[in-house]
Design a protein around this motif. Structure first.
Motif: not given
Length: 326
Positions: A239-253
């Motif tokens: 769902q995002v460009p490859d360079n983002v590299n989703p690894h661990f969705a941590a704190t959000f606001q």
């Protein structure tokens, strides 16, 4: 072909310079985080877990930026507590920092296993973790303003990360592969298991009872309805460009405009700065509209607190979704 008289050129240049100057002034006066001529710009604080640092970033005035070594093991939680202070929760308790320069002002270190810390309007501090002070389970300790223990409540379980209070007076706890809603007297009221959650990090409830949560190693954001059904996911691989590299969705606001800012943690240790884009802002449709990542300055960002437009003299929390004064 018509030519411009030489005497007119200085006037044209002066007019153009005036327009540029006005645009620059407009940028400076725009609210932090607003869409300006330079794009979205934020004022925020981040925890770099990989390098054990706390970093204040002001994109509108970088001369105010600061970076400090904390010496706090497993620093995970952040809160704006008023008086220009920042509360940082870590394994042994909490510390307070001056937002102006990053100076540590206070340190409480009488515990072990703390994962989340929340200051209250009455000056008490709620500390959450596992097996705190010998209790076997998910522990919630209330400290008074002098750090004396007022109450200890233990819930079944052996894993918790961030805890957030709700407008209903309950706790939302991030417990492995599910969200657990708890009363203050030691009971779980409801659980929200979500497929793909793994070591999930944080959940919070909105006024219409929807829940937004970060999936940890699931590496996505999720929105649930009041019954825990998944309404949508965003920020995941594919769902995002490859360079983002989703690894661990941590704190959000959650921001007032409905966007979410997320820390995309990349792993333990000091050498992950080149791995992925580590701060991301998603619009309501899940599109990335802002990002920040400095490979030479960071390793692995885990906590984020966006300060745009907030009154740093006041205590803030997100019991109604967005960050607001209590």
């Amino acid at each position: 072909m018509r030519t411009i008289k030489p005497l007119i050129l200085p006037q044209i240049l002066l007019a153009l310079l005036s327009l540029f100057a006005l645009a620059a002034c407009s940028d400076k006066k725009s609210p932090a985080g607003a869409q300006t001529g330079k794009g979205i710009q934020h004022e925020l604080v981040v925890i770099d877990e990989g390098r054990d640092t706390l970093f204040y970033i002001n994109e509108r005035n970088p001369s105010k930026n600061w970076l400090v070594k904390t010496g706090l093991p497993k620093a995970r939680d952040l809160q704006l507590i008023g008086g220009g202070r920042l509360l940082v929760g870590y394994d042994n308790g909490y510390a307070e920092y001056n937002l102006a320069d990053g100076k540590q002002l206070k340190k409480y270190d009488a515990l072990s296993g703390v994962t989340s810390v929340r200051r209250q309007p009455d000056g008490n501090t709620i500390v959450t973790g596992v097996d705190l002070r010998g209790g076997k389970g998910v522990s919630v300790i209330v400290l008074d303003a002098t750090d004396r223990i007022r109450t200890t409540t233990v819930y079944p379980g052996n894993y918790v990360r961030l805890m957030r209070q709700t407008a209903q007076g309950t706790y939302l706890m991030a417990c492995g592969n599910e969200i657990r809603e708890a009363s203050t007297d030691g009971r779980y009221l409801k659980t929200y298991p979500v497929e793909g959650f793994k070591n999930m990090w944080k959940a919070m409830r909105l006024p219409d009872n929807r829940i937004i949560a970060s999936a940890g190693y699931g590496a996505f954001m999720a929105e649930l309805d009041a019954d825990g059904n998944v309404l949508r996911k965003w920020g995941a691989k594919g769902q995002v460009p490859d360079n983002v590299n989703p690894h661990f969705a941590a704190t959000f606001q959650l921001l007032p405009n409905g966007h979410t800012v997320l820390a995309n943690w990349q792993g333990h240790g000091p050498d992950h700065g080149k791995s992925g884009v580590q701060l991301l802002e998603f619009d309501k449709d899940g599109k990335i509209v802002w990002q920040w990542s400095k490979a030479d300055m960071i390793s692995s960002l885990q906590g984020v607190l966006v300060l745009d437009g907030l009154d740093t003299s006041r205590l803030h929390d997100e019991r109604n979704g967005v960050m607001e004064p209590l």
